[in-house]
Motif scaffolding. Structure first.
Motif, mmCIF file in Angstrom:
data_model
loop_
_atom_site.group_PDB
_atom_site.id
_atom_site.type_symbol
_atom_site.label_atom_id
_atom_site.label_comp_id
_atom_site.label_asym_id
_atom_site.label_seq_id
_atom_site.Cartn_x
_atom_site.Cartn_y
_atom_site.Cartn_z
ATOM 1 N N ASN A 14 50.494 86.675 44.668
ATOM 2 C CA ASN A 14 49.681 87.514 45.618
ATOM 3 C C ASN A 14 49.172 87.542 47.217
ATOM 4 O OD1 ASN A 14 49.218 87.949 42.723
ATOM 5 N ND2 ASN A 14 47.536 89.216 43.208
ATOM 6 N N PHE A 26 54.663 92.137 46.194
ATOM 7 C CA PHE A 26 54.749 90.840 46.985
ATOM 8 C C PHE A 26 55.398 90.310 46.159
ATOM 9 C CE2 PHE A 26 50.897 90.872 44.267
ATOM 10 C CZ PHE A 26 51.066 90.186 43.434
ATOM 11 N N VAL A 43 54.112 95.257 42.436
ATOM 12 C CA VAL A 43 53.269 95.893 43.758
ATOM 13 C C VAL A 43 54.577 94.594 44.785
ATOM 14 C CG1 VAL A 43 50.623 96.954 43.177
ATOM 15 C CG2 VAL A 43 51.765 94.700 43.197
ATOM 16 N N TYR A 69 46.756 101.087 43.756
ATOM 17 C CA TYR A 69 48.507 100.184 44.092
ATOM 18 C C TYR A 69 49.078 100.628 43.332
ATOM 19 C CZ TYR A 69 45.932 97.841 48.757
ATOM 20 O OH TYR A 69 44.149 97.474 48.816
ATOM 21 N N MET A 70 49.190 99.769 41.893
ATOM 22 C CA MET A 70 48.975 99.636 40.886
ATOM 23 C C MET A 70 49.660 101.302 41.029
ATOM 24 S SD MET A 70 50.781 97.179 39.401
ATOM 25 C CE MET A 70 50.529 94.888 40.062
ATOM 26 N N CYS A 73 43.631 99.622 39.575
ATOM 27 C CA CYS A 73 43.972 99.295 40.770
ATOM 28 C C CYS A 73 44.722 100.670 41.257
ATOM 29 C CB CYS A 73 45.251 98.345 40.153
ATOM 30 S SG CYS A 73 45.970 97.481 41.675
ATOM 31 N N GLU A 126 40.132 86.103 38.522
ATOM 32 C CA GLU A 126 39.951 86.848 39.422
ATOM 33 C C GLU A 126 38.944 87.488 39.928
ATOM 34 O OE1 GLU A 126 42.884 89.677 40.597
ATOM 35 O OE2 GLU A 126 44.526 89.248 40.948
ATOM 36 N N CYS A 161 40.110 90.507 45.424
ATOM 37 C CA CYS A 161 40.685 91.815 44.714
ATOM 38 C C CYS A 161 39.862 93.321 44.889
ATOM 39 C CB CYS A 161 41.566 91.310 43.381
ATOM 40 S SG CYS A 161 41.578 92.769 42.696
ATOM 41 N N ILE A 162 40.884 94.203 45.041
ATOM 42 C CA ILE A 162 39.322 95.404 45.210
ATOM 43 C C ILE A 162 38.986 95.533 43.773
ATOM 44 C CG2 ILE A 162 39.375 96.247 47.497
ATOM 45 C CD1 ILE A 162 41.561 98.133 46.333
ATOM 46 N N VAL A 163 39.437 95.018 42.884
ATOM 47 C CA VAL A 163 39.725 96.046 41.265
ATOM 48 C C VAL A 163 38.995 95.080 41.086
ATOM 49 C CG1 VAL A 163 40.622 96.247 39.762
ATOM 50 C CG2 VAL A 163 41.626 96.867 41.187
ATOM 51 N N HIS A 164 38.584 93.679 40.925
ATOM 52 C CA HIS A 164 38.827 92.283 39.930
ATOM 53 C C HIS A 164 37.045 92.569 40.597
ATOM 54 C CE1 HIS A 164 42.380 91.955 38.442
ATOM 55 N NE2 HIS A 164 41.601 91.292 37.282
ATOM 56 N N CYS A 211 48.258 95.429 47.975
ATOM 57 C CA CYS A 211 47.823 94.649 47.123
ATOM 58 C C CYS A 211 46.077 94.104 48.107
ATOM 59 C CB CYS A 211 48.067 93.519 46.761
ATOM 60 S SG CYS A 211 46.847 91.647 45.866
ATOM 61 N N SER A 212 44.692 94.556 47.877
ATOM 62 C CA SER A 212 43.922 93.880 48.942
ATOM 63 C C SER A 212 44.274 92.351 48.890
ATOM 64 C CB SER A 212 42.955 93.965 48.864
ATOM 65 O OG SER A 212 42.241 93.352 46.840
ATOM 66 N N LEU A 213 44.728 91.428 48.260
ATOM 67 C CA LEU A 213 44.714 89.538 48.541
ATOM 68 C C LEU A 213 45.370 89.992 49.146
ATOM 69 C CD1 LEU A 213 44.474 89.027 45.122
ATOM 70 C CD2 LEU A 213 43.167 88.278 46.606
ATOM 71 N N TYR A 217 49.648 96.233 34.477
ATOM 72 C CA TYR A 217 48.663 97.942 35.169
ATOM 73 C C TYR A 217 49.473 98.840 34.886
ATOM 74 C CZ TYR A 217 46.182 93.796 36.463
ATOM 75 O OH TYR A 217 45.273 92.162 36.668
HETATM 76 FE FE1 SF4 Z 1 46.473 93.161 44.112
HETATM 77 FE FE2 SF4 Z 1 46.226 94.967 42.883
HETATM 78 FE FE3 SF4 Z 1 46.060 93.088 41.335
HETATM 79 FE FE4 SF4 Z 1 43.991 93.566 42.587
HETATM 80 S S1 SF4 Z 1 44.518 94.264 40.851
HETATM 81 S S2 SF4 Z 1 45.314 91.422 42.312
HETATM 82 S S3 SF4 Z 1 44.944 94.907 44.369
HETATM 83 S S4 SF4 Z 1 48.170 94.238 42.786
#
Ligand code: SF4
Ligand code: 13P
Length: 309
Positions: free
Chosen positions: A115, A64, A62, A268-269, A266, A202, A174-177, A87-89, A27
Motif C-alpha cells: 500500500n 496502488f 485501488v 476509495y474501494m 473503504c 492494520e 489506514c483510515i478504515v482499520h 488509499c490513505s496509507l 472489498y
Molecule cells: Fe487503503 Fe482502503 Fe485498504 Fe485502508 S481499507 S489500506 S484506505 S485500500
C-alpha cells in the motif's frame, strides 16, 4: 424486438474482445466480484497479474494495486475503473520524505507495504503485504536495521511477531482499520458471546489483542470458513462479507463500525462501480502509466517479495 444488452453482458463481451482479465479485491461490491476472473487479497492479485498472458488488466481495487500490476506487465494495458480510488496509507508516505529519511539513515533496509505509491516502491529494498509481512521481515538477516513503512499498526504487529528491536516504523495509518475502537469490539463480543474475532493487522494493537486470528483479507475468509464456530466478529472492511458468505453460507458474520465514517467501508474501494468497469474496458481509461525508470526500479523489490515463499 432485440433487447439492449445488460451491463453484465456488455462487460463480458468487452472482456472477450479486449482479451482482458478482471481482477477484484475482496472489498469490491458483490456485482463486481461476480464478474471477476479472480478475487483475492493484494498478494494473490499481484501473483495473478504476474502470470497474466492477455492484453488488458482491469484492476478492480485501488490505484496502488494496479500500479503493481503495471510494473509486472510493462507491455500490457492496465486500467482502474476510477482514477481516484486511492488509499490513505499511500498518502501517508510521500516519496520526497522517504528520500530525505534515507539520506539521514543510509544503513536501513527499507521494507515497504504494498500500500505505497510506485515511486515509494522504487525507493524500497523489498515489498510485503499483510499476508507475508512477518515472513518478509524474517527473510532479512537478523541485526540488519529495518525501516517498515507506512502502516504503524501492521509494523508494530510485525515487530511483535519477529521480535526485531532494530526496526523503525513509519507513522502512517489506514483510515478504515486504524479507527476501529477496541470498546466496540468488546460490545460486539458481549452481544455475540459465541463469536470468534478475526482481524486484519492494520487494526490498532488493542483490537489485535482481542483477536482469535490475525491475517490478510483472504486469510480471514479462509480461517473463518475452516473453523467449527458458527459466528464471527470480522475486523476489516465489510466487502469481505460477500466472500465469507459464499464460502460459509450457514455462518454469521458481524462487522464493527469505525470512528471515521461510523461504518466499515473503504471510501476509495467503493468508488468503483459496474458502469465504471464497463467504461474502463471500453475506453481503456483511466490507464495506469509509469515511467520506464520508475518501472524498472520498482520491479526489483516486488520480484524480491514474490520470490519469498
Ligand atoms: Fe487503503 Fe482502503 Fe485498504 Fe485502508 S481499507 S489500506 S484506505 S485500500
Ligand atoms: P490485503 O492484502 O489483506 O488484501 O489488504 C489490502 C488492504 O488494503 C487492506 O486494507
Amino acid at each position: 424486438m432485440v433487447s439492449a444488452p445488460t451491463i453484465t453482458e456488455e462487460i463480458t463481451d468487452l472482456k472477450r474482445s479486449r482479451k482482458a482479465v478482471l481482477l477484484a479485491h475482496h472489498y469490491q461490491d458483490p456485482e463486481i466480484q461476480e464478474l471477476a476472473d479472480a478475487v483475492g487479497d493484494s498478494l494473490e492479485l499481484a501473483r495473478q497479474a504476474r502470470d497474466f498472458q492477455g492484453d488488458v488488466i482491469a484492476f478492480c481495487g485501488v490505484w496502488f494495486m494496479a500500479e503493481t500490476a503495471k510494473v509486472l506487465n510493462p507491455e500490457r494495458t492496465v486500467v482502474v475503473p476510477d482514477r481516484d480510488a486511492g488509499c490513505s496509507l499511500v498518502d501517508s508516505c510521500r516519496v520526497e520524505d522517504l528520500q530525505a529519511w534515507k539520506r539521514q539513515n543510509p544503513e536501513y533496509t527499507i521494507v515497504s507495504y504494498i500500500n505505497t505509491s510506485v515511486e515509494v516502491k522504487a525507493e524500497s529494498d523489498i515489498l510485503c503485504t499483510s499476508r507475508n509481512a512477518v515472513k518478509i521481515v524474517n527473510s532479512i538477516p537478523a541485526g540488519t536495521p529495518v525501516m517498515f513503512l507506512p502502516d504503524i499498526n501492521l509494523g508494530n504487529y510485525v515487530k511483535r511477531q519477529t521480535g526485531r528491536d532494530n526496526m523503525k516504523i513509519w507513522p502512517g495509518a489506514c483510515i478504515v482499520h486504524a479507527t476501529f475502537p477496541a470498546r466496540r469490539v468488546s460490545q460486539a463480543r458481549m452481544q455475540h458471546p459465541q463469536a470468534l474475532v478475526a482481524a486484519h493487522p492494520e487494526c490498532p494493537g488493542d483490537v489485535l489483542a482481542m483477536a482469535d486470528f490475525i491475517g490478510s483479507t483472504s486469510a480471514i475468509v479462509d480461517w473463518c470458513a475452516a473453523q467449527d464456530a458458527p459466528e464471527f466478529i470480522v475486523m476489516t472492511e465489510s466487502g469481505v462479507r460477500y466472500s465469507l458468505e459464499k464460502l460459509a453460507p450457514h455462518k454469521k458474520f458481524y462487522f464493527v463500525a469505525n470512528e471515521q465514517c461510523n461504518c466499515s467501508e473503504c471510501p476509495y474501494m467503493k468508488r468503483n462501480t459496474l458502469e465504471k468497469v464497463r467504461d474502463a474496458l471500453r475506453n481503456l481509461e483511466p490507464r495506469v502509466e509509469v515511467t520506464p525508470e520508475i518501472m524498472s526500479r520498482a520491479r526489483l523489490p516486488i520480484e524480491r517479495m514474490l520470490a519469498v515463499q
